[in-house]
Motif scaffolding. Structure first.
Motif, PDB file in Angstrom:
ATOM      1  N   GLN A  62       0.815  -1.214   0.000  1.00  0.00           N
ATOM      2  CA  GLN A  62       0.000   0.000   0.000  1.00  0.00           C
ATOM      3  C   GLN A  62       0.847   1.262   0.000  1.00  0.00           C
ATOM      4  N   ARG A  67      -4.528   2.776   2.827  1.00  0.00           N
ATOM      5  CA  ARG A  67      -5.523   1.968   2.118  1.00  0.00           C
ATOM      6  C   ARG A  67      -5.552   0.518   2.577  1.00  0.00           C
ATOM      7  N   TRP A  69      -7.386  -1.229   4.439  1.00  0.00           N
ATOM      8  CA  TRP A  69      -8.702  -1.871   4.429  1.00  0.00           C
ATOM      9  C   TRP A  69      -9.118  -2.261   3.018  1.00  0.00           C
ATOM     10  N   MET A  70      -8.723  -1.437   2.026  1.00  0.00           N
ATOM     11  CA  MET A  70      -8.984  -1.771   0.627  1.00  0.00           C
ATOM     12  C   MET A  70      -8.126  -2.951   0.184  1.00  0.00           C
ATOM     13  N   LEU A  74      -9.649  -6.464  -1.118  1.00  0.00           N
ATOM     14  CA  LEU A  74      -9.366  -6.933  -2.472  1.00  0.00           C
ATOM     15  C   LEU A  74      -8.479  -8.169  -2.473  1.00  0.00           C
ATOM     16  N   GLN A  94      -6.171  -0.970  -6.619  1.00  0.00           N
ATOM     17  CA  GLN A  94      -6.553  -0.227  -5.412  1.00  0.00           C
ATOM     18  C   GLN A  94      -6.704   1.255  -5.708  1.00  0.00           C
ATOM     19  N   THR A  97     -10.496   1.821  -6.615  1.00  0.00           N
ATOM     20  CA  THR A  97     -11.368   1.943  -5.444  1.00  0.00           C
ATOM     21  C   THR A  97     -11.048   3.189  -4.628  1.00  0.00           C
ATOM     22  N   LEU A  98      -9.772   3.621  -4.637  1.00  0.00           N
ATOM     23  CA  LEU A  98      -9.415   4.856  -3.934  1.00  0.00           C
ATOM     24  C   LEU A  98     -10.137   6.048  -4.550  1.00  0.00           C
ATOM     25  N   ASP A 101     -13.693   5.993  -3.431  1.00  0.00           N
ATOM     26  CA  ASP A 101     -13.770   6.238  -1.992  1.00  0.00           C
ATOM     27  C   ASP A 101     -13.654   7.722  -1.689  1.00  0.00           C
ATOM     28  N   PHE A 143     -16.422  -0.633   2.460  1.00  0.00           N
ATOM     29  CA  PHE A 143     -15.903  -1.124   1.201  1.00  0.00           C
ATOM     30  C   PHE A 143     -16.937  -1.964   0.468  1.00  0.00           C
ATOM     31  N   ALA A 152     -15.014  -3.775  -9.438  1.00  0.00           N
ATOM     32  CA  ALA A 152     -13.563  -3.728  -9.298  1.00  0.00           C
ATOM     33  C   ALA A 152     -12.926  -4.039 -10.638  1.00  0.00           C
TER      34      ALA A 152
END
Length: 445
Positions: A62, A67, A69-70, A74, A94, A97-98, A101, A143, A152
């Motif tokens: 990460q 991130r 938790w993402m 995933l 990621q 999704t960021l 988010d 999430f 995704a």
């Protein structure tokens, strides 16, 4: 009582009467409290060999972002994708999704400001909302709402950028604008504008956020083509698929079947009840955060059942407590603070929560467990997202007793949870204050 010269002389004499204090003082001055307190025997208790394991992909990183938790979500989901696509490893984007988010959190924040227009600017709720409107952290249910709405994509479809891997400057820019927008909305309301007028202004404000995000993270795909070679070295192509379709077909989870269990042994949170947290969320129209508070043996039983069935488990804990980061060991006896500092902490798990000494800080994935001959956990295998330099090439070993003390949340399929606990979801959900410790977000770097 005041601190006077007589008291200080007593303290000095008391300190000097224990000659070992001089040795400890020298050690701490040289390497610091933590390293001076390390119990080398902790390495004997963690062989990194586990009786039951799930499949997992290559270790992810990460980097300088919160991130976790993402990554954990995933990395849990990708095991199903690897099986369906016949892949040795796989990684979701990621960054994709960021992007969503940040945009959804901005919308959630501005809506919360509109819902609290009558609150005084110095109220605790306004202070809470303004503190960190768009930080990196999150929880499983937040999430799940994004996966349901946006799906995704593979990492190659929306790769990392500087700001997806280094979020500090981006968060500062977004936070500054959102606080400015909050000021504008509240002050305009005080001049007599209606909430409907303010909602129209909010749309333009969200475009400003969108504009920043595209420049920092890139444009998000609406459809894409994914090409890869499988484990048999066969070329494969998936053409013109949406992110939502990709998640549905190549992960295939029914997100409503995944349930969050927490362990919060405080007097204000009876076991067997479902809880939510006020003003905590990402996707505004998604189902509110909801989790069931259960004893640790119930939480661990569900985790073991999932692992034994080959399904990794999203997992949230307070990773900084009694852990040896570089070696990847989480053990309640990692450090002899009682010997070096004179007195070890005696707080219980409930007291740590009540007095701000501990809360959920990081999310990882449970991918294995070492069970004794009676089926009781000894150590747990944990997949982290800090790259291969931390732990044993990215894998951590966690003692079962450490889990008892510092684990707070898992997400598993409801089939691994006894019905007596699931019935809590049919009862009224208890709403916790926004600043409750169980509203903490996983965001450790």
């Amino acid at each position: 009582m005041t601190i006077d010269q007589n008291l200080l002389e007593q303290y000095q004499a008391r300190f000097e009467s224990h000659k070992e204090n001089q040795v400890i003082e020298g050690a701490i001055a040289k390497v610091g409290i933590k390293d001076a307190s390390l119990d080398n025997n902790v390495f004997r208790r963690h062989s990194f060999v586990f009786s039951d394991e799930t499949k997992r992909g290559a270790i992810t990183n990460q980097k300088a972002s919160g991130r976790c938790w993402m990554f954990a979500a995933l990395n849990t989901a990708r095991v199903d994708t690897m099986a369906k696509l016949n892949l040795e490893t796989f990684e979701f984007s990621q960054n994709y999704t960021l992007f969503w988010d940040k945009l959804e959190k901005s919308n959630y924040f501005l809506d919360s400001i509109l819902e609290t227009l009558e609150e005084a600017i110095d109220s605790r709720i306004i202070a809470h909302l303004l503190a960190a409107p768009v930080q990196d952290g999150g929880q499983w249910d937040m999430f799940a709402g994004m996966l349901e709405k946006y799906g995704a994509v593979p990492k190659a479809v929306m790769p990392e950028t500087y700001h997806s891997s280094n979020t500090r400057e981006l968060n500062t820019a977004l936070t500054t604008k959102l606080r400015e927008f909050a000021s504008r909305l509240r002050e305009t309301y005080q001049t007599g504008a209606t909430v409907e007028d303010l909602r129209a202004q909010k749309e333009d404000m969200l475009y400003v956020i969108y504009n920043i995000l595209v420049k920092a993270l890139g444009e998000v795909p609406t459809t894409f083509t994914y090409e890869y070679r499988d484990k048999d070295d066969q070329f494969q192509r998936i053409e013109n698929i949406t992110p939502q379709e990709f998640f549905k077909e190549y992960v295939g989870w029914n997100l409503t079947d995944r349930v969050s269990l927490i362990n919060a042994p405080t007097e204000d949170k009876p076991y067997g009840r479902a809880y939510t947290v006020q003003y905590l969320g990402t996707v505004k129209e998604a189902e509110p955060i909801r989790y069931i508070n259960v004893p640790m043996d119930v939480l661990k039983k569900a985790a073991v059942a999932s692992i034994k069935n080959g399904e990794p488990v999203w997992y949230g804990c307070d990773v900084g407590q009694m852990s040896v980061r570089e070696s990847g060991i989480m053990d309640e006896q990692s450090y002899n603070y009682g010997l070096t500092l004179g007195e070890a902490s005696s707080l219980t798990k409930a007291q740590r929560l009540d007095y701000g000494e501990s809360l959920l800080t990081h999310a990882m994935v449970l991918v294995g467990v070492d069970l004794d001959k009676d089926g009781h956990p000894i150590n747990w295998k944990v997949e982290n997202s800090w790259g291969e330099k931390a732990g044993k090439k990215g894998i951590f070993s966690m003692s079962d007793k450490w889990m008892d003390e510092f684990a707070y949340q898992i997400s598993v399929d409801k089939k691994y949870i006894d019905q007596e606990w699931l019935k809590a979801l049919d009862e009224p959900v208890i709403q916790l204050a926004p600043w409750d410790p169980m509203g903490a977000l996983a965001m450790m770097q």
